[in-house]
Design a protein around this motif. Structure first.
Motif: not given
Length: 82
Positions: A7-9, A15-18
């Motif tokens: 899992r990669v965050r 500010g967006e999280t992908v």
């Protein structure tokens, strides 16, 4: 989480999280590589050390290892030429 999962965050400058989750890595028991993928991985790892011609010869001989009269002789090709 399974040992072959990832899992990669990422938090971007905006500010967006992908986030991306891979339940089973390529090459795992659940997602085995096909022959073309294995050959490409072999070449990508061996060519920088052995050169393209020697890596290709080693791969061909390893693919036919069961027909080699002296299988151990094939492994001599895994040594870089001086």
């Amino acid at each position: 989480m399974p040992a072959d999962a990832a899992r990669v965050r990422l938090r971007l400058a905006s500010g967006e999280t992908v986030e991306r989750f891979v339940p089973h890595a390529t090459g795992s028991r659940e997602r085995p590589m096909n022959d073309a993928q294995l050959d490409a991985k072999f070449r990508s790892l061996c060519e920088p050390v052995l050169g393209p011609a020697q890596a290709a010869m080693l791969l061909a001989r390893m693919r036919a290892l069961s027909t080699e009269p002296v299988p151990m002789d094939v492994f001599a090709l895994a040594q870089p030429e001086a």
